[in-house]
Design a protein around this motif. Structure first.
Motif, PDB file in Angstrom:
ATOM      1  N   UNK B 385      26.101  58.987  36.070  1.00 13.72           N
ATOM      2  CA  UNK B 385      27.178  58.189  36.655  1.00 13.72           C
ATOM      3  C   UNK B 385      27.928  58.915  37.773  1.00 13.72           C
ATOM      4  N   UNK B 464      31.158  57.763  41.965  1.00 17.75           N
ATOM      5  CA  UNK B 464      31.213  57.540  40.518  1.00 17.75           C
ATOM      6  C   UNK B 464      30.714  56.131  40.254  1.00 17.75           C
ATOM      7  N   UNK B 465      29.632  56.032  39.462  1.00 22.05           N
ATOM      8  CA  UNK B 465      29.061  54.721  39.154  1.00 22.05           C
ATOM      9  C   UNK B 465      29.552  54.349  37.767  1.00 22.05           C
ATOM     10  N   UNK B 466      30.584  53.596  37.682  1.00 21.84           N
ATOM     11  CA  UNK B 466      31.101  53.245  36.360  1.00 21.84           C
ATOM     12  C   UNK B 466      31.106  51.741  36.302  1.00 21.84           C
ATOM     13  N   UNK B 467      30.986  51.221  35.189  1.00 23.37           N
ATOM     14  CA  UNK B 467      30.756  49.793  34.967  1.00 23.37           C
ATOM     15  C   UNK B 467      29.534  49.426  35.801  1.00 23.37           C
ATOM     16  N   UNK B 472      32.795  53.975  42.771  1.00 21.15           N
ATOM     17  CA  UNK B 472      34.023  54.500  43.360  1.00 21.15           C
ATOM     18  C   UNK B 472      33.646  55.728  44.168  1.00 21.15           C
ATOM     19  N   UNK B 474      35.238  58.886  46.283  1.00 20.85           N
ATOM     20  CA  UNK B 474      36.415  59.658  46.647  1.00 20.85           C
ATOM     21  C   UNK B 474      35.975  60.727  47.619  1.00 20.85           C
ATOM     22  N   UNK B 516      42.302  62.009  52.866  1.00 19.96           N
ATOM     23  CA  UNK B 516      41.935  61.718  51.480  1.00 19.96           C
ATOM     24  C   UNK B 516      41.653  60.235  51.404  1.00 19.96           C
ATOM     25  N   UNK B 518      39.811  56.931  49.027  1.00 20.68           N
ATOM     26  CA  UNK B 518      39.209  56.421  47.811  1.00 20.68           C
ATOM     27  C   UNK B 518      38.853  54.972  48.057  1.00 20.68           C
ATOM     28  N   UNK B 520      36.509  51.555  46.403  1.00 21.12           N
ATOM     29  CA  UNK B 520      35.759  51.008  45.288  1.00 21.12           C
ATOM     30  C   UNK B 520      34.869  49.907  45.841  1.00 21.12           C
ATOM     31  N   UNK B 538      41.958  52.962  49.865  1.00 21.04           N
ATOM     32  CA  UNK B 538      43.212  53.540  50.336  1.00 21.04           C
ATOM     33  C   UNK B 538      42.899  54.877  50.997  1.00 21.04           C
ATOM     34  N   UNK B 540      44.845  58.314  53.076  1.00 18.20           N
ATOM     35  CA  UNK B 540      46.019  59.006  53.607  1.00 18.20           C
ATOM     36  C   UNK B 540      45.516  60.155  54.462  1.00 18.20           C
TER      37      UNK B 540
END
Lengths: 523, 1063
Positions: B385, B464-467, B472, B474, B516, B518, B520, B538, B540
């Motif tokens: 994941x 990140x492979x979740x669900x 996601x 980052x 930075x 992130x 999804x 998002x 910044x």
């Protein structure tokens, strides 16, 4: 397994939410961190004084750099360089001229900085600063603004009166104002300064009420002939000149220096004769006096990279002004072959002038070692006189003479003779206009003044002033040359007596082609 | 990793060649005909029987192995795929035809005869439809794009042999106008995507290098991207329309260039080396007076004005040629570059590591550019994941920019030929007149002006492979740079030009930017035909810049330049610091129905520290639709068309390019008699707000004949409102754009609106695909811009040189046209003089020295009043081209490859300022040789009055150079159309001939591949322009004043020899 998955997902969601809201509210607030701002300045008297400090030098730099001599002395017929600025000697300048544009820009920069400081001190300065201190500093700024407008009015005549520079971003197309209103504006500024400046200032060179009175006398003398139809000057204004000049001469702190050449030594900055002078320091470009960079004969004289004045000389006309007995002032003004100047290149026993030309001496102060280090490339520490006591004495005589053909008035004659005596030349018992005019030209040659005397004359006797120019020999004075260069006479048309507006200004503001409008003084 | 070819229908007994031949162009037909005849002859001699064939499949002329390529026996399902090294082995019957295919490449067919070992080299197809391309915050298949996106491949970048990657863009992407502002090594470039989009200085696109945004704006003649090694680039994507760029919001107004660097691949570590050596030379000299001509001219001039010549010039015929300052300033300069790259990895981790070195001397003496770089990219499949990776690059540049900073090339033209470079004793020589030009050769070598920059770019990411269906990402990236500036002004004595004052300055700047982000992504196919992708994120970012300077004078010698060696009492110190921040929210929706209808919608909100809290946030939406017409039923049987797509897009982007804290006002510190003095440094504008751009795009993609012909066209309309500009204002406002003493910077203002419209064409074709391979690509970009609104009261903005207006930007007109007087020859005699109107305030015909006279330039009186004045200025030409183009041809035959690349512009004008300053007959030093044609005044009646104007005439009335006069009352050298020249050019930009050694030779020495090549850059330029180089660009990237040639450093012609090695 399920449980682990859930934990993982929760962590991740928490992470997302955290980062999305991680920027605090002031993340985007980035005020300057290396400079003061107009909102964080003007907190105390010292800061107010530091705000007007550059108005004694920096803001005038670009006018002093070329405008001052191009207008005052090239146009005035005292100085010639066949390679550059010759358009002012020959009256061939046009609205495309670079020196005219930078001179104009520099004077308006003085106005702009003064306006902004005046507004900010009134609106943003700390309430804890005593009112009289605020008014004193505002008066210093208004004095400078008056001086800048005085140059603008004499050079261009009708010019826009700018009072709020920040508002110009919304509309910079403003009309020209009538020259007479510009003069009135100058008089208002100086009257304000006289009322609010102290009689003396612990820092040498700072303006006092005496300085403002002396300048006001000169302004009134110039303005007194403006728009005259009878060839005479306004008597009431002449009375004002006598009043203010007389007050300064009798009650002020000034006197003549004993030895004329000493006036131009760096160490004598702010001497007893100096009423107002631009205050230079030898440092970077822009901080110091660049005059000798253009006029010193060579880089041996300046001890720096500059000294580009090899082909600049006095005109034959200026040379004719100095009689055989008037050599003290002559030698302090321009050089003759074999003249020795011990104060220049002092370590080598002084500079002995060679070469064919009558090169420029006044304001040429030599190298760093001749001036306690106060000389760098294009940046020397010697002041530029704007008004000195000798000129005020002559102003006083001229005002007393007034519209009469000649005068034997004791005060007028005495004031006049003080200048003559110091120069080591004979005194006079009666005075006429031409004698005073010539005395000013000799006394103040190469101090950026002669053209303004001609303009002041032209205001009330235009034809006489034009005829005078036609008699000025503007040929190069080369006393050491094998072959004498030709005499040169020029008769400018009346239209050349005022400078053209820089063409880029006319292009950007079509109202410069329209007639001037009266200025609204409010009350 | 596995890529399968699309199955084609069984073709029965039809001859194999037949299938490909249908409806292909004639040239392809002829080609196939030769293949057919070869095939038939092979078949005739073939014998039946089983055998094992082996081989290796490679791609392109760099012959990288093609892992996963399909090898199929034609007409059957028998086949295999190649391994990681591109190798295969297959048992077949003799005489069959095998088909080799690989996605993105043209298929090949081979008849199995006696030969059993095959080296198969596949050629790329032109469309790359299945290629995955970067879009902002994600990737997409090229065929799914809805916006205007163009890719430049690593192959294109390499073949351009550029030292900087923005140069590689030149002419290769329609809609992108690249202009080199300086030929100095590492010198500046302006890149305009779809025209001039804003009036402020920063018209450069945003570059995003592996996720890290970098501005292309430097504000001087250096190059922000010179730090990047072009060999590290695997692809560049240029996002052109707002539907593609809106996801970058406030920084996207000038377009976005996404740059992806090489990443590792699984398999045995690949080692490659690319190296080249070259020599560079000046393509052309400008004609100046040699010594004899100069002496003759000065003698003639002295006769007219009475001064200015020299006794030693009395007899010019005894003089030699004198010093040719251009020959002294220019040299044949070497350059070399070396790149070593390693790529490899396993299932878990892949890496790419590279090191590079570039050393380029300038063709003007005393200038050079060096670059050292190391890059490491690692990707790691950490968990099922989780994927982690990092991009790291460290590079250092070292350049000497004395020539550009001191304008020494124009000084070399200006210096007179009677001055030697050196005295007989070997010391530097100089003029015998203090006012003379200094010695540019000595200045170039002795005056130090150098820069060293170290830059660290890093980007750390986690996927990140979740669900199910959610990812996601980052990322944390940094851009850290250290810049050291070195200046030393030596003491010198060049003849009478002396400088006894030494000065040294050392500046250390450092910059730290971080970002930075992130986001999804949700990716889902629903009910077979619906496909949905949603992204939300998002971001910044913030940066801080600091600098420290130390300065001293009074050095006893010129040998030690460090500040410590100077006079301690002359010490000066300065420091500066500023920071900024940007916060953003963004999202995108991609929806497709049945692979026929595609929809993309994006939005972004940006908050910028540059605006006051009330005006801080900007919102930037976009929408795009695409219709894949070729997937409709009615076109599915038309086999000639492999792709036909219509794209429609609309988007809004923004601009924030104003100085920090422009909404307020800072105080500047000036040295005075009374200590520090404080003056306002800029006029504030609390109301200043975002610039916003709305753009519309319609595009058509067409691919035909099995992707051998690709045609792309886009038309666009862009409207920019609230244009940001640090507003040039009249001088009486007390503001000044250029630095001057006590100057006040004008306010940043939302000044108006402009629009750009244009059309772009790209045509890529494979003209021959057999043993003789020929592919070509043409790009044509047409752009027109127009100011539609200006809030300045006069509705125009002027720019000037020496306070004379030179360009005007006005409502209804294109940006930055030259503006000045129109000339009409010169007054040939008194009648012509008196019949005209004359310069305001000037006297006419009274005296030769001080009034307008015979031999002066005649200016047209356009406003019809009684004099030549400001009202007679008008537009004199547009510095922006009517169109620009690139034309690339690649030929391959056996082991030879040849690329010829031509680019150019048409219809742009140049203001030749070098001519204005050096064709002035009253110059005190060297001049252009055209000055010899000055208007000569003769007497009609030789016995008549020589001063009578009616007795005078111009003996060479056709000349354009005015008469000689000391104080020129007519201002003959004012800004006029005399100095405006046609800047169109066609340039043979590069000519590359390569040879790849046969594998069987190189394998013997354990080298997989060896290619050698010869490259000639800037081989020839066809132009009418009389200066050094017609490619002028915008000085310091200011588009309001572009196309003004003030002595631009010319681009060199480069002869390069290079080698590519793969181990």
């Amino acid at each position: 397994m399920m449980k682990l998955h859930t934990i993982k997902n929760k962590t991740i969601f928490a992470f997302i939410i955290l980062t999305i809201f991680s920027c605090s509210k002031d993340f985007l607030d980035r005020e300057p961190i290396d400079a003061l701002t107009i909102d964080t300045y003007y907190n105390n008297y010292d800061e107010l004084r530091a705000a007007v400090a550059p108005m004694y030098s920096t803001v005038w730099f670009e006018y002093n750099d070329k405008g001052s001599f191009s207008f005052g002395d090239c146009l005035g017929g005292n100085m010639i360089n066949p390679w550059s600025y010759e358009e002012f000697v020959y009256f061939t300048y046009t609205s495309l001229n670079n020196t005219i544009a930078t001179g104009w820009a520099s004077l308006y920069r003085v106005v702009g900085h003064a306006n902004i400081h005046i507004v900010n001190i009134m609106e943003k300065s700390s309430p804890s600063i005593p009112e009289e201190q605020k008014l004193q500093v505002i008066s210093e700024a208004r004095f400078m603004r008056a001086l800048a407008y005085f140059y603008l009015a004499r050079l261009w005549g009708d010019v826009p009166i700018i009072t709020d520079n920040i508002a110009l971003k919304d509309d910079y197309i403003v009309p020209l104002n009538r020259a007479e209103d510009v003069y009135q504006y100058i008089i208002n500024d100086l009257n304000f300064a006289i009322s609010n400046l102290p009689d003396s200032d612990p820092e040498p060179g700072r303006v006092t009420s005496w300085t403002a009175k002396a300048l006001l006398a000169k302004v009134y003398l110039t303005f007194s002939g403006f728009n005259s139809t009878e060839g005479t000057r306004d008597e009431a204004m002449l009375d004002s000149v006598i009043y203010y000049a007389g007050d300064v001469i009798q009650n002020g702190p000034y006197d003549l220096m004993e030895n004329y050449p000493d006036l131009f030594l760096t160490k004598n900055d702010n001497n007893i004769e100096s009423i107002f002078a631009w205050q230079w320091i030898a440092n970077n470009y822009g901080d110091g006096n660049s005059f000798q960079a253009y006029f010193a004969v060579s880089s041996d004289v300046t001890g720096c990279e500059d000294g580009w004045g090899g082909s600049v000389t006095a005109t034959k006309g200026l040379a004719e002004m100095f009689t055989a007995s008037d050599q003290i002032r002559r030698k302090a003004t321009y050089m003759m072959p074999n003249d020795t100047f011990p104060e220049i290149m002092s370590s080598e026993g002084g500079y002995v002038h060679t070469g064919e030309g009558a090169n420029i001496k006044k304001y040429v102060v030599g190298g760093p070692e001749d001036n306690d280090g106060q000389v760098h490339t294009m940046s020397a520490g010697n002041n530029t006189y704007i008004l000195r006591f000798a000129e005020l004495l002559l102003i006083y005589s001229e005002a007393i003479l007034g519209n009469r053909a000649s005068t034997t008035d004791a005060e007028a004659v005495e004031a006049f003779n003080r200048v003559r005596q110091r120069a080591g030349v004979s005194t006079r018992t009666s005075l006429n206009f031409m004698q005073i005019f010539d005395e000013k030209r000799r006394e103040l040659a190469l101090e950026g003044n002669t053209w303004f005397e001609i303009v002041s004359w032209w205001y009330f006797q235009p034809q006489e002033a034009l005829d005078y120019i036609a008699t000025q020999n503007r040929g190069r004075y080369l006393p050491g040359a094998d072959e004498e260069p030709s005499d040169d006479y020029f008769s400018p048309p009346n239209s050349k007596m005022q400078m053209p507006y820089p063409e880029s200004e006319v292009l950007q503001n079509p109202l410069f082609n329209e007639p001037p409008v009266p200025y609204d003084f409010g009350e | 990793m596995r890529k399968w070819i699309k199955k084609r229908g069984f073709t029965g007994n039809r001859p194999l060649y037949y299938e490909r031949k249908i409806s292909t162009p004639l040239i392809v037909f002829l080609l196939n005909f030769t293949v057919l005849t070869t095939f038939l002859s092979v078949v005739a001699s073939a014998q039946e029987g089983e055998l094992t064939i082996t081989g290796i499949v490679t791609t392109d002329h760099d012959r990288n192995p093609a892992p996963g390529a399909n090898i199929i026996v034609k007409g059957t399902t028998i086949g295999t795929i190649t391994d990681l090294d591109g190798k295969f082995s297959l048992e077949v019957e003799q005489g069959v035809v095998i088909q080799i295919s690989f996605i993105g490449y043209l298929s090949q067919e081979i008849v199995v005869g006696d030969e059993t070992n095959f080296n198969i080299n596949l050629k790329e197809d032109v469309t790359q439809l299945d290629e995955v391309v970067k879009v902002g915050y994600g990737t997409m298949k090229r065929s799914d794009l809805t916006g205007a996106v163009v890719s430049v491949s690593s192959e294109d970048i390499k073949s351009s042999a550029s030292t900087s990657l923005d140069q590689a863009l030149q002419g290769r992407a329609a809609g992108v106008l690249v202009t080199q502002n300086s030929g100095q090594p590492g010198g500046g470039v302006t890149v305009q995507i779809r025209g001039i989009n804003t009036l402020n200085e920063n018209n450069e696109p945003l570059y995003v290098i592996d996720g890290i945004p970098i501005s292309g704006y430097t504000g001087d003649n250096t190059n922000a991207l010179a730090i990047i090694n072009p060999n590290d680039i695997s692809s560049m994507e240029v996002l052109k329309d707002a539907s593609a760029t809106a996801i970058y919001g406030s920084r996207a107004a000038n377009g976005v260039v996404l740059i992806t660097t090489n990443r590792g691949q699984q398999g045995e570590t690949q080692i490659s080396y690319d190296g080249s050596f070259g020599i560079q030379q000046l393509p052309k000299y400008v004609n100046v007076l040699d010594l004899q001509e100069y002496a003759t001219f000065l003698n003639e001039r002295e006769e007219i004005i009475g001064f200015g010549s020299k006794p030693e010039f009395a007899d010019p015929s005894v003089l030699g040629e004198g010093t040719n300052w251009q020959e002294e300033m220019f040299q044949v300069a070497p350059q070399q570059s070396h790149n070593l790259a390693l790529t490899g990895g396993n299932e878990k981790t892949t890496f790419a590591l590279s090191g590079s070195y570039l050393d380029q001397d300038g063709i003007a003496i005393g200038s050079y550019f060096k670059r050292y770089g190391v890059r490491l990219n690692i990707d790691n499949n950490t968990r099922k994941w989780l994927k982690l990776g990092v991009n790291l690059s460290v590079s250092r540049t070292d350049e000497r920019i004395t020539i550009n900073e001191y304008d020494l090339l124009s000084e070399a033209i200006h210096q007179s030929p009677d001055i030697p470079v050196k005295n007989p004793d070997g010391s530097w020589a100089g003029p015998d007149d203090v006012f003379g030009v200094s010695n540019p050769v000595a200045r170039a070598l002795d005056t130090e002006n150098a820069r060293k920059r170290t830059q660290l770019l890093s980007n750390l990411y986690a996927d990140i492979y979740f669900l199910k269906d959610f990812t996601l990402r980052s990322e944390f990236g940094t851009n850290i740079s250290y810049l050291n500036k070195y200046r030393f002004e030596p003491s010198y004595e060049y003849g009478k030009v002396k400088n006894p004052e030494t000065e040294s300055s050392r500046i250390a700047e450092n910059n730290f930017d971080w970002i930075l982000k992130n986001y999804l992504t949700y990716n889902k196919s629903l009910f077979e035909r619906h496909h949905l992708e949603v992204m939300l994120g998002h971001e910044a970012q913030a940066g801080i810049w600091e600098s420290v300077e130390a300065r001293r004078q009074g050095f006893l010698t010129n040998t030690i330049h460090e500040v410590n060696a100077g006079d301690i009492l002359s010490s000066n110190a300065y420091s500066q610091k500023s920071d900024w921040a940007l916060e953003s929210y963004f999202g995108r929706l991609n929806y497709s129905y049945d692979d026929r209808y595609l929809l993309t919608a994006t939005f972004r909100a940006d908050g910028s520290s540059r605006f006051s809290p009330e005006n801080r946030w900007g919102f930037f939406p976009s929408f795009a639709l695409a219709w894949k017409i070729s997937n409709e039923k009615f076109l599915q049987d038309v086999s000639q068309i492999s792709n036909l797509k219509l794209r429609l897009g609309y988007g809004e982007v923004g601009g924030q390019n104003i100085p920090s804290y422009a909404y307020g006002s800072t105080m500047g510190n000036w040295a005075t008699q009374y200590g520090s003095g404080f003056l306002i440094a800029n006029l504030p504008n609390p109301d200043v707000q975002w610039e916003s751009q709305k753009s519309y795009n319609v595009g058509l993609d067409l691919a035909m004949f099995q992707n051998r012909v690709e045609f792309i066209t886009d038309a666009y309309l862009k409207k920019t409102d609230n244009l940001l500009l640090v507003l040039p204002m009249p001088l009486y406002t007390a503001t000044d754009l250029d630095w001057s003493v006590a100057y006040i910077e004008p306010p940043a203002v939302n000044v108006g609106s402009l629009e750009n419209k244009g059309i772009e064409f790209t045509l890529n074709t494979i003209n021959m695909a057999g043993e003789f391979f020929w592919k070509s690509g043409i790009t044509i970009s047409v752009n027109r811009n127009k100011i539609t609104k200006l809030v300045t009261s006069g509705s125009y903005i002027d720019q000037s040189i020496d306070v004379q207006t030179i360009t005007r930007t006005a409502v209804g007109q294109p940006v930055g046209q030259f503006y000045g007087y129109i000339t009409d020859g010169l007054y040939a005699n008194a009648d012509e003089l008196y019949s005209g109107t004359h310069t305001a305030g000037a006297e006419v015909g009274t005296e030769a020295g001080v009034s307008v006279w015979v031999g002066d330039i005649r200016y047209l009186n356009l406003d019809g009043n009684d004099s030549i004045d400001a009202g007679d200025r008008t537009y004199m030409g547009n510095p922006n081209p009517k169109f620009s183009f690139g034309f690339n041809n690649t030929f391959e035959y056996k082991n030879f490859d040849l690329t010829i690349y031509i680019n150019g512009t048409y219809g742009n004008k140049i203001f030749n300022e070098l001519k204005r300053t050096n064709e002035d007959p009253m110059s005190r030093s060297g001049m252009l040789s055209s000055v010899k044609d000055y208007a000569r005044i003769g007497l009609i009646d030789p016995d008549g009055d020589p001063d009578d104007i009616y007795n005078q005439y111009v003996t060479n009335p056709g000349t354009t150079v005015p008469r000689i006069v000391t104080s020129d009352p007519n201002v003959n050298n004012r800004i006029s159309d005399r100095y405006v020249e046609d800047g169109s050019y066609i340039r043979i930009k590069s000519f590359v001939l390569g040879y790849t050694f046969p594998r069987k030779w190189t394998n013997a020495v354990k080298i997989e591949r060896v290619r050698i090549y010869v490259n000639i850059q800037n081989l020839y330029t066809f132009t009418k322009y009389t200066g050094y180089d017609p490619e002028i660009g915008a000085q310091r990237q200011n588009v309001l004043k572009s196309g003004v040639d003030q002595g631009r450093y010319p681009s060199p012609r480069v002869y390069q020899f290079g080698v590519n090695l793969n181990f």
